[in-house]
Motif scaffolding. Structure first.
Motif, PDB file in Angstrom:
ATOM      1  N   GLN A  27      27.297  22.201  30.714  1.00  0.00           N
ATOM      2  CA  GLN A  27      26.302  22.643  29.745  1.00  0.00           C
ATOM      3  C   GLN A  27      26.992  23.119  28.473  1.00  0.00           C
ATOM      4  O   GLN A  27      28.135  23.572  28.493  1.00  0.00           O
ATOM      5  N   LEU A  28      26.246  23.051  27.369  1.00  0.00           N
ATOM      6  CA  LEU A  28      26.796  23.377  26.057  1.00  0.00           C
ATOM      7  C   LEU A  28      26.117  24.608  25.476  1.00  0.00           C
ATOM      8  O   LEU A  28      24.891  24.716  25.477  1.00  0.00           O
ATOM      9  N   VAL A  29      26.921  25.540  24.968  1.00  0.00           N
ATOM     10  CA  VAL A  29      26.403  26.693  24.239  1.00  0.00           C
ATOM     11  C   VAL A  29      26.949  26.651  22.817  1.00  0.00           C
ATOM     12  O   VAL A  29      28.136  26.374  22.602  1.00  0.00           O
ATOM     13  N   THR A  30      26.084  26.885  21.847  1.00  0.00           N
ATOM     14  CA  THR A  30      26.512  26.999  20.459  1.00  0.00           C
ATOM     15  C   THR A  30      26.544  28.469  20.088  1.00  0.00           C
ATOM     16  O   THR A  30      25.533  29.176  20.249  1.00  0.00           O
ATOM     17  N   ILE A  31      27.696  28.930  19.618  1.00  0.00           N
ATOM     18  CA  ILE A  31      27.862  30.336  19.263  1.00  0.00           C
ATOM     19  C   ILE A  31      28.049  30.431  17.749  1.00  0.00           C
ATOM     20  O   ILE A  31      29.090  30.038  17.217  1.00  0.00           O
ATOM     21  N   PHE A  32      27.051  30.948  17.073  1.00  0.00           N
ATOM     22  CA  PHE A  32      27.141  31.149  15.631  1.00  0.00           C
ATOM     23  C   PHE A  32      27.977  32.400  15.372  1.00  0.00           C
ATOM     24  O   PHE A  32      27.691  33.472  15.888  1.00  0.00           O
TER      25      PHE A  32
END
Length: 327
Positions: A3-8
């Motif tokens: 799974q992919l998480v985008t962390i701003f």
């Protein structure tokens, strides 16, 4: 595929710890930052290609949408302590989080974690605190099941609090502070990361106020820091009226130079914030509700503040030698 998480803001102080923990948990991590070439160090947090820094400007819809593609979850760690150019409190802390949440909802992103701050208050006379609250409202408007974290002052090896004042303590016999009686509940950066990971990997909706196990006023924190770095300094409280005059001068200088000279000392908005205690509310959800036991300052500060001691890494050796001679 993982799974992919985008962390701003994933290369910032708090964001990098979240990125590291997500990588260890086996997730692919997309670190969305303004200067990806300065965030290449995050690649070392995982296997080849697992953690990647990418360009993103949270003031732009298309830029946010581009880095959101394929994400299962998003984390927003972007914030500013002082306004510089287009990075105003409204743009970064009010409009930015709502933009991220809105686009996350459009992309059917399952979960969102938003890092805010204790003291967020829509009625506050501080632009920092007001926009933090507006950002939270914007997130919940589009992602009502989001987890919102409100940490007190965050400490750790890369912090801008203890490191800053420890550096000032090397410059002279007096250590000036504003709001010496204001109380804080410093929280270890990796504890905040643990909470964020729980919000990404499970359903933890709601607002959580995060504070460490010890509450101290500003003067007490400086005394603790001075004890760790083994320096004797007079902690001098600057009255709020005097701090306001100083901050007005620094703010004016930044304004008339169009930001060429940045106010890196203290702003009027920071003075307004320092008038209020920065501790967890009695009725707030926090670490206990997450099953996390927060780390104490005394167990962490010596690990990174040693370099501010009179003899740096050799200070402990010299002290040991003195004890041998006296025995």
């Amino acid at each position: 595929m993982a799974q992919l998480v985008t962390i701003f803001g994933g290369s910032g102080f708090v964001g990098r710890y979240i990125a590291r923990r997500m990588a260890k948990a086996g997730w692919r991590v997309r670190v969305a930052v303004r200067r990806p070439n300065e965030a290449l160090f995050v690649r070392t947090y995982g296997a080849v290609g697992q953690v990647e820094p990418v360009f993103c400007n949270i003031r732009d819809d298309q830029s946010v949408a581009d880095v959101m593609h394929g994400s299962t979850a998003v984390v927003n760690c972007v914030g500013v302590l002082a306004e510089v150019g287009k990075n105003t409190f409204d743009a970064v802390q009010s409009e930015g989080p709502e933009r991220i949440a809105r686009i996350a909802a459009e992309h059917k992103v399952a979960r969102m974690v938003h890092v805010s701050a204790i003291g967020a208050d829509i009625e506050s006379d501080s632009d920092y605190a007001r926009t933090k609250a507006e950002g939270e409202a914007g997130v919940l408007k589009h992602m009502p099941q989001a987890m919102i974290l409100r940490p007190s002052i965050v400490f750790g090896p890369e912090d801008e609090f203890f490191n800053r004042f420890a550096g000032m303590a090397r410059m002279g016999p007096v250590l000036p502070v504003v709001g010496a009686a204001t109380e804080f509940q410093p929280v270890y950066v990796d504890d905040v990361a643990k909470a964020a990971v729980m919000g990404v990997t499970g359903d933890r909706p709601g607002v959580y106020e995060l504070g460490g196990p010890v509450t101290m006023d500003f003067r007490g924190l400086m005394d603790l820091m001075l004890d760790v770095i083994r320096r004797r300094r007079l902690v001098l409280n600057i009255p709020f009226w005097a701090a306001n005059l100083m901050a007005f001068g620094f703010d004016t200088l930044q304004f008339i130079t169009a930001g060429l000279v940045r106010n890196g000392m203290i702003t009027r908005d920071q003075v307004r914030n320092l008038r209020r205690d920065n501790v967890v509310a009695e009725d707030a959800k926090g670490f206990d509700d997450l099953g996390i036991e927060p780390v104490a300052m005394v167990s962490v500060l010596p690990e990174y503040l040693w370099r501010f001691r009179p003899s740096g890494q050799y200070d402990a050796i010299k002290e040991s030698a003195r004890n041998l001679r006296s025995s």
